[in-house]
Design an enzyme around this catalytic site. Structure first.
Site, PDB file in Angstrom:
ATOM      1  N   ASP A 410       0.854  -1.188   0.000  1.00  0.00           N
ATOM      2  CA  ASP A 410       0.000   0.000   0.000  1.00  0.00           C
ATOM      3  C   ASP A 410       0.891   1.240   0.000  1.00  0.00           C
ATOM      4  O   ASP A 410       2.109   1.147   0.166  1.00  0.00           O
ATOM      5  CB  ASP A 410      -0.877  -0.045   1.263  1.00  0.00           C
ATOM      6  N   GLU A 413       2.618   4.997  -3.962  1.00  0.00           N
ATOM      7  CA  GLU A 413       2.478   5.921  -5.118  1.00  0.00           C
ATOM      8  C   GLU A 413       3.720   6.789  -5.299  1.00  0.00           C
ATOM      9  O   GLU A 413       3.904   7.290  -6.402  1.00  0.00           O
ATOM     10  CB  GLU A 413       1.255   6.808  -4.921  1.00  0.00           C
TER      11      GLU A 413
END
Ligand SMILES: *[C@@H]1O[C@H](CO)[C@@H](O)[C@H](O)[C@H]1NC(C)=O
Ligand SMILES: *[C@@H]1O[C@H](CO)[C@@H](O)[C@H](O)[C@H]1NC(C)=O
Ligand SMILES: *[C@@H]1O[C@H](CO)[C@@H](O)[C@H](O)[C@H]1NC(C)=O
Ligand SMILES: *[C@@H]1O[C@H](CO)[C@@H](O)[C@H](O)[C@H]1NC(C)=O
Ligand SMILES: *[C@@H]1O[C@H](CO)[C@@H](O)[C@H](O)[C@H]1NC(C)=O
Ligand SMILES: *[C@@H]1O[C@H](CO)[C@@H](O)[C@H](O)[C@H]1NC(C)=O
Ligand SMILES: *[C@@H]1O[C@H](CO)[C@@H](O)[C@H](O)[C@H]1NC(C)=O
Ligand SMILES: CC(=O)N[C@H]1CO[C@H](CO)[C@@H](O)[C@@H]1O
Length: 865
Positions: A410, A413
């Site tokens: 997770d 990005e």
């Protein structure tokens, strides 16, 4: 191949201020063309610092693919490594389905289909600017409102809006804000025009905007703030061909472990191991299938990676919990974030410092720090050669302590809580803080173009329409990785992390297939990992958008994908969760996942009737495990995606019925799903595509010959599902796990059209790597022939590579169900031997058999008309 140089008079081109490049030295090479481009003196782009000398290389790679690279002739610019899997051809293609025309001044080119000469990409009437931090190239369309798809990742309808729309691509943890850029970047689009399609891919990792307009003339402009122009054109001509041609370049989707196709349960806020145990038990008590239970960051000690909370998730107890799961054929997955808490005495941090693996500030000395769940963190630079060993050590030790089955990556990005390096909210920042508090979107300062390169505040900032900078919720763009500036490599962070993690997981799990679920993504990610569409809202809009989200990802080569079933943020409701469970049972990746402090939404919490509805649909999924797995296999060998939009499978239908349709979807080529996506509705309008005809999946009733819209009845607990005429579907007998399911007998559903039916089954052990390359698989194909009329049908199989894979316990076929047989007084035989059968409602003919799946099958049905 015909290349024509159009020397148009430049007299019509009077706007001297705009950049004008002149083409010189057009040279024919063995595989295409090269040429030099010179910027006319006095002309310049809007932000200055134009590159004076460019060169292009046009490579005719195959009959249906060409590549146009335009680079700086005098110095090397940033280019994306490793993503493209196809090499330079050794000779020119023999029958190219395209031609390219050049215009010398101002430089431009057109790609046309051959022999029709239909223009599919033309730069002649759009700006062409090539400056250091602003590059744009574009195309025009013959008509307004073209049917365009692509440019993810975003939560938006499948077909892109064309009326003055701006689509940003820059990886961002953006809580699924409608239409904005989200966790991944995919600079690829496909146009579906006049029943055929082509695709365009810009290999570039910098922040990008795409601007699409219908007026004054229909155009599309690609804008990137770095790198080079490296365009691939895919000629199709069918939408499915375009997808295949694109996936060939970026890598086909990986084949997941069989167990990962089962049902997954997760939530943020399982506060202790005891809670996890209770959930697993409740599934069992309620006879609901469950393959995998997950932990979000709750298991960690103070949210630190590779730790177990000493009181709530004691490591030794987790270990025995996992051992028990494994005995019951179940799995355990946990989350890991890239941020390593910057704390003396914490081994992953100290080792990272010692091995010099963290991303640096612009001074190339100090470690770049930003805040994530555990507090201030450093970020491993997965492009650095030392990091492979560092990360492998961490993953290895972690798996040695507790034999988890895969990792959930997770925040890659990569996401941070503060803008660049602050200012940050004061410590301590607990995960209970509402996300809106930590968002900090500031406006890019308006200023004159700088004389030199500026990573922090480029003259043009993609996403600035949302008041964001390149630092928003991430590290500053001037931080440094081994590969280069964050400005260039930001979008690649997840890709590199996945690549490292996959190898370690395989290594520490006996070379078994790894399950990695990632949020951050980029072109090519689908060849290594699964994706979920991120932190979606528990709302009817987001239920609907989950379909377009998953369909989009199929275009991008990410076929193992799903959305959080019942929704993540906000409380779900009985009705919404019911509809979501129904659609979710057909997601390629099916996981019920919930946010912190939201009302519980496991499929048993709403009580009796709901639990029965959930059981029916979880069983539907488990009955389709072999069918799904076969679609995953087909995808991995580049033969079609797991989910498909209607227009991709049925390009010949009236585009008005298919091009905008993202409320229905196909699972593989054979199943059409038409879910209810609106609150309070108990019926749904469904379009039936093609001409093969459709049967009700459950009852065998023939509902449509195709090319027809019908209103279907769909009470709150019912998912409309139809099987295509001409298809054979392999069905499992559902059990409570995928491992137990595959031991049970299977049945064949033979839904005939006027000529018969076909289908297939891919079998392997479900966990070894490279089963195809190592010949450790079997493929069974089925073919039913309509002999004279639909009263006389013969069903045969063909076992390819029969000794490639042999299940330890023979899989039996115990039933064959025919939809579409006409007549009465039937007789069914297998190689001269009569078989028992019965005929039910809708003339469904059910034959009882007992034959091993890898044995030969030859069944004839003959009825009196
Ligand atoms: C993944 O790692 C392997 C081995 O280092 C390398 O060959 C490959 O190019 C990498 N792929 C990506 C997408 O980084
Ligand atoms: C669509 O394509 C067909 C041939 O495939 C062609 O005859 C027809 O003119 C095209 N129509 C349009 C509107 O381009
Ligand atoms: C940063 O420093 C490393 C050595 O520590 C060096 O290899 C690298 O080239 C430097 N990067 C830049 C952009 O100066
Ligand atoms: C956001 O950033 C601005 C300036 O960078 C700062 O003044 C403000 O306090 C920040 N807001 C939050 C919530 O951190
Ligand atoms: C961006 O900031 C401007 C000026 O503060 C404001 O008017 C506008 O509404 C903001 N836009 C968005 C999308 O937040
Ligand atoms: C979440 O719930 C709140 C309170 O009910 C509501 O105001 C908000 O609109 C919801 N958000 C979404 C995206 O549905
Ligand atoms: C019927 O099904 C077969 C097998 O899937 C397919 O090849 C054929 O195109 C279908 N349609 C007709 C009209 O035969
Ligand atoms: C329900 C759902 O998943 N909706 C959207 C969630 O966000 C992704 C993007 O990350 C969209 O693609 C989905 O459509």
């Amino acid at each position: 191949m015909i290349v024509k140089v159009l020397l148009l008079l430049c007299a019509i081109y009077t706007a001297l201020a705009d950049p004008v490049y002149q083409l010189r030295n057009l040279v024919r090479t063995d595989v295409g063309y090269t040429g030099d481009l010179h910027l006319e003196s006095g002309s310049s782009g809007p932000y200055g610092r134009d590159i004076k000398n460019l060169k292009f290389e046009l490579t005719l790679e195959t009959d249906t693919r060409l590549r146009m690279r335009i680079v700086d002739r005098d110095s090397k610019r940033w280019e994306v490594p490793n993503v493209v899997r196809t090499g330079r051809p050794t000779s020119a293609p023999k029958n190219p389905k395209y031609t390219v025309d050049f215009r010398a001044k101002p430089f431009g080119f057109e790609v046309k289909r051959f022999p029709s000469r239909e223009v599919i990409f033309s730069t002649l009437n759009t700006p062409f600017v090539y400056s250091d931090q602003f590059i744009t190239i574009g195309t025009t369309f013959p008509k307004a409102q073209p049917h365009l798809y692509g440019f993810g990742e975003r939560a938006a309808p499948l077909r892109l809006e064309t009326d003055d729309s701006r689509y940003t691509m820059f990886n961002l943890d953006n809580t699924n804000t409608y239409k904005e850029n989200l966790y991944g970047s995919h600079p690829f689009f496909m146009e579906f025009r006049n029943h055929s399609a082509y695709g365009v891919f810009l290999l570039n990792s910098n922040a990008q905007d795409v601007i699409i307009k219908d007026t004054p003339r229909p155009t599309l402009n690609l804008i990137t703030i770095g790198g080079v122009i490296d365009l691939f054109f895919f000629l199709g001509p069918q939408p499915s061909d375009v997808i295949q041609q694109y996936h060939q370049v970026i890598g086909t989707p990986f084949l997941p472990p069989f167990w990962s196709l089962g049902w997954h349960q997760c939530r943020y806020g399982y506060k202790s191991l005891a809670e996890l145990q209770t959930v697993v038990n409740k599934y069992k008590e309620n006879e609901l299938p469950l393959d995998t239970i997950w932990s979000d960051i709750d298991y960690m000690q103070d949210y630190k990676d590779f730790t177990w909370d000493k009181t709530r998730y004691p490591q030794d107890q987790v270990k025995s919990f996992v051992d028990t799961l494994h005995k019951n054929n179940q799995q355990y997955m946990v989350i890991v974030d890239p941020g390593i808490h910057a704390e003396n005495g914490y081994a992953p941090y100290e080792d990272g410092i010692a091995q010099d693996v963290f991303i640096k500030k612009a001074d190339n000395k100090t470690i770049a720090i930003n805040k994530v769940w555990p507090g201030y963190c450093a970020f491993p630079d997965f492009t650095h050669p030392n990091t492979e060993k560092y990360w492998d050590g961490l993953v290895g030790d972690f798996l040695n302590d507790v034999p988890i089955d895969g990792l959930w990556l997770d925040m890659n990005e990569q996401a941070c809580f503060c803008e660049g390096e602050g200012p940050c909210p004061p410590e301590p920042l607990t995960p209970d803080d509402s996300p809106s508090y930590i968002y900090n979107f500031t406006i890019t300062p308006k200023r004159d173009p700088l004389p030199g390169f500026d990573a922090m505040y480029p003259p043009y900032t993609p996403g600035s329409q949302y008041n964001r900078t390149l630092s928003s919720k991430s590290l500053r763009p001037d931080t440094l990785t081994h590969l280069g500036l964050q400005y260039d490599v930001h979008n690649l962070y997840g890709l590199y992390q996945i690549n490292s993690t996959a190898r370690s997981l395989q290594k520490y799990r006996d070379q078994k297939r790894a399950m990695i679920l990632t949020r951050g993504n980029f072109v090519g990610m689908g060849s290594m990992a699964a994706h979920w569409t991120g932190d979606n809202w528990s709302s009817w809009l987001y239920l609907r958008l989950s379909i377009s989200g998953i369909l989009n990802m199929q275009l991008f080569g990410i076929q193992f994908v799903g959305s959080d079933i019942c929704g993540f943020l906000n409380d779900t409701t009985y009705e919404l969760c019911s509809r979501w469970t129904q659609v979710g049972s057909l997601y390629p990746f099916s996981r019920n996942h919930n946010g912190l402090n939201q009302r519980a939404q496991e499929p048993y919490v709403f009580g009796g009737e709901f639990t029965a509805m959930a059981r029916t649909h979880l069983n539907l999924r488990y009955s389709l495990l072999f069918y799904m797995y076969t679609q995953f296999f087909m995808g991995s060998i580049n033969q079609g995606t797991v989910w498909r939009p209607l227009f991709v499978e049925f390009p010949q239908d009236d585009e008005a019925n298919t091009a905008h349709n993202d409320a229905q979807f196909l699972v593989g080529p054979s199943l059409l799903c038409s879910p209810v996506l609106t609150q309070g509705h108990t019926s749904v309008k469904a379009y039936f595509p093609g001409t093969d005809g459709w049967y009700d999946y459950y009852t065998g009733q023939f509902v449509s010959r195709g090319r027809q819209t019908l209103v279907l009845n769909a009470p709150w607990d019912f998912l409309p599902l139809h099987v295509r005429g001409g298809r054979v579907i392999v069905k499992n007998t559902p059990a409570l796990t995928s491992a137990e399911t595959r031991k049970k007998p299977i049945s064949l559903l033979v839904a005939i059209n006027s000529s018969g039916a076909k289908g297939g089954l891919y079998l392997d052990d479900g966990e070894s790597l490279e089963t195809i390359e190592n010949n450790k698989y079997t493929f069974v194909s089925y073919k039913a022939e309509v002999l004279k009329g639909r009263n006389h049908v013969r069903l045969l199989n063909n076992v390819q590579n029969p000794s490639g894979y042999v299940e330890s316990q023979d899989i039996l076929i115990n039933e064959i169900v025919f939809y579409g047989i006409v007549g009465h007084s039937c007789r069914v035989e297998q190689k001269g031997e009569l078989l028992p059968f019965h005929i039910g409602a809708n003339n469904v003919l059910t034959v009882s058999v007992r034959v091993g799946v890898q044995k030969s099958l030859d069944i004839t049905v003959l009825c009196v008309e």
